[in-house]
Design a protein around this motif. Sequence first.
Motif, short mmCIF file in Angstrom:
data_model
loop_
_atom_site.label_atom_id
_atom_site.label_comp_id
_atom_site.label_asym_id
_atom_site.label_seq_id
_atom_site.Cartn_x
_atom_site.Cartn_y
_atom_site.Cartn_z
N LEU A 189 0.83 -1.21 0.00
CA LEU A 189 0.00 0.00 0.00
C LEU A 189 0.86 1.26 0.00
N THR A 190 0.29 2.33 -0.58
CA THR A 190 0.80 3.69 -0.38
C THR A 190 -0.30 4.46 0.34
N ALA A 191 0.06 5.18 1.39
CA ALA A 191 -0.95 5.87 2.19
C ALA A 191 -0.59 7.33 2.39
N TYR A 192 -1.61 8.18 2.33
CA TYR A 192 -1.41 9.61 2.52
C TYR A 192 -2.44 10.16 3.50
N ALA A 193 -1.99 10.98 4.43
CA ALA A 193 -2.85 11.83 5.22
C ALA A 193 -2.77 13.21 4.57
N VAL A 194 -3.87 13.68 4.01
CA VAL A 194 -3.85 14.91 3.21
C VAL A 194 -4.65 16.01 3.90
N ASP A 195 -3.99 17.11 4.17
CA ASP A 195 -4.63 18.30 4.73
C ASP A 195 -5.01 19.22 3.57
N PRO A 196 -6.30 19.35 3.25
CA PRO A 196 -6.70 20.16 2.11
C PRO A 196 -6.73 21.66 2.40
N GLY A 197 -6.61 22.04 3.68
CA GLY A 197 -6.74 23.45 4.04
C GLY A 197 -8.20 23.84 4.21
N ASP A 198 -8.43 25.07 4.61
CA ASP A 198 -9.79 25.57 4.79
C ASP A 198 -10.53 25.56 3.46
N MET A 199 -11.80 25.18 3.51
CA MET A 199 -12.62 25.17 2.31
C MET A 199 -14.02 25.70 2.64
N ARG A 200 -14.70 26.15 1.62
CA ARG A 200 -16.06 26.65 1.77
C ARG A 200 -17.03 25.47 1.69
N THR A 201 -17.21 24.81 2.83
CA THR A 201 -18.07 23.63 2.90
C THR A 201 -19.11 23.82 3.99
N ARG A 202 -20.12 22.95 3.98
CA ARG A 202 -21.15 23.03 5.01
C ARG A 202 -20.56 22.77 6.39
N MET A 203 -19.63 21.81 6.47
CA MET A 203 -19.01 21.52 7.77
C MET A 203 -18.27 22.75 8.30
N HIS A 204 -17.53 23.43 7.42
CA HIS A 204 -16.79 24.60 7.86
C HIS A 204 -17.75 25.71 8.29
N LEU A 250 -4.96 17.20 -5.25
CA LEU A 250 -5.11 15.81 -4.85
C LEU A 250 -4.79 14.87 -6.01
N LEU A 251 -5.26 15.22 -7.19
CA LEU A 251 -4.99 14.38 -8.36
C LEU A 251 -3.50 14.37 -8.67
N ALA A 252 -2.85 15.51 -8.50
CA ALA A 252 -1.41 15.57 -8.74
C ALA A 252 -0.66 14.68 -7.76
N LEU A 253 -1.12 14.64 -6.52
CA LEU A 253 -0.51 13.76 -5.52
C LEU A 253 -0.67 12.30 -5.92
N SER A 294 4.68 7.21 1.22
CA SER A 294 3.61 7.42 2.19
C SER A 294 4.00 8.52 3.18
N GLY A 295 3.00 9.31 3.59
CA GLY A 295 3.28 10.36 4.55
C GLY A 295 2.15 11.36 4.64
N ARG A 296 2.39 12.43 5.40
CA ARG A 296 1.42 13.51 5.55
C ARG A 296 1.75 14.61 4.57
N TYR A 297 0.73 15.10 3.84
CA TYR A 297 0.95 16.13 2.84
C TYR A 297 -0.11 17.21 2.97
N ARG A 298 0.32 18.45 2.79
CA ARG A 298 -0.61 19.58 2.66
C ARG A 298 -0.88 19.80 1.19
N ALA A 299 -2.15 19.87 0.82
CA ALA A 299 -2.50 20.03 -0.58
C ALA A 299 -1.98 21.36 -1.13
N ALA A 300 -2.12 22.42 -0.35
CA ALA A 300 -1.71 23.74 -0.83
C ALA A 300 -0.21 23.83 -0.97
N GLY A 301 0.23 24.32 -2.10
CA GLY A 301 1.65 24.59 -2.28
C GLY A 301 2.43 23.44 -2.85
N VAL A 302 2.45 22.30 -2.15
CA VAL A 302 3.33 21.22 -2.55
C VAL A 302 2.96 20.66 -3.90
#
Length: 223
Positions: A166-181, A203-206, A213-221
């Motif tokens: 397996l390859t595994a990622y914990a992805v932090d997408p940052g703040d978003m305009r969602t109902r939960m937020h 996310l698709l680029a990742l 495998s690791g933790r990644y922030r969507a923004a920037g990287v």
Amino acid sequence: MSVALVTGGSRGLGRALALALADRGWSVVIDGRDAETLEEVDGPGIVRIAGDITDADHRADLLSALEGLGGLDLLVHNASSLGPTPLPRLDQLTIEDLTSVWRPNIGAPLVLTSLVLPLLVSSHGTLVGITSDAAVEHYPGWGLYGASKAALEHLVLQYAAENPALTAYAVDPGDMRTRMHQDAFPGEDISDRPLPESVVPQLLALLDAKPESGRYRAAGVFA
């Protein structure tokens, strides 16, 4: 044909990612508790299964759908609960509050991953947990949700440690305009937050780059 399961795919980031994967020719199984909202997510390759991810029968239905499609290449744990709102301090929490967040944010991803693990390992697939900066930072009121996301990160990456296929990622997408937020900030204007669709290319680029495998922030990287 590649197959994905995106939990919480009826709205927000889950919906946006599911539609983007379907546009790429994937078969995408999505779920959500609101059957009406789920039915609005339409596109070639989209398989909708209404239900609660914490329910064993629903998880069995998801597995059956994946087996019918021939396997699983990507599992995205996107479904989660914010917990009680307005967001309480830790010393105000009850056991019931803990359970309401623990079951969907940690328990369900754990048992669902284990349930579909043979399919995912067989395909040398990818496991993704959508996390939050609250997992590593400390904001008043966000303690329970943040702790659940920190636990999700650990579980997702632990599966990769125990299953080298397996390859595994914990992805932090940052703040978003969602109902939960919006639920986290009742009555406040959150229109300055980016839409979930803006995070999908990262996310698709990742997924395309498939780094270790690791933790990644969507923004920037992966912009």
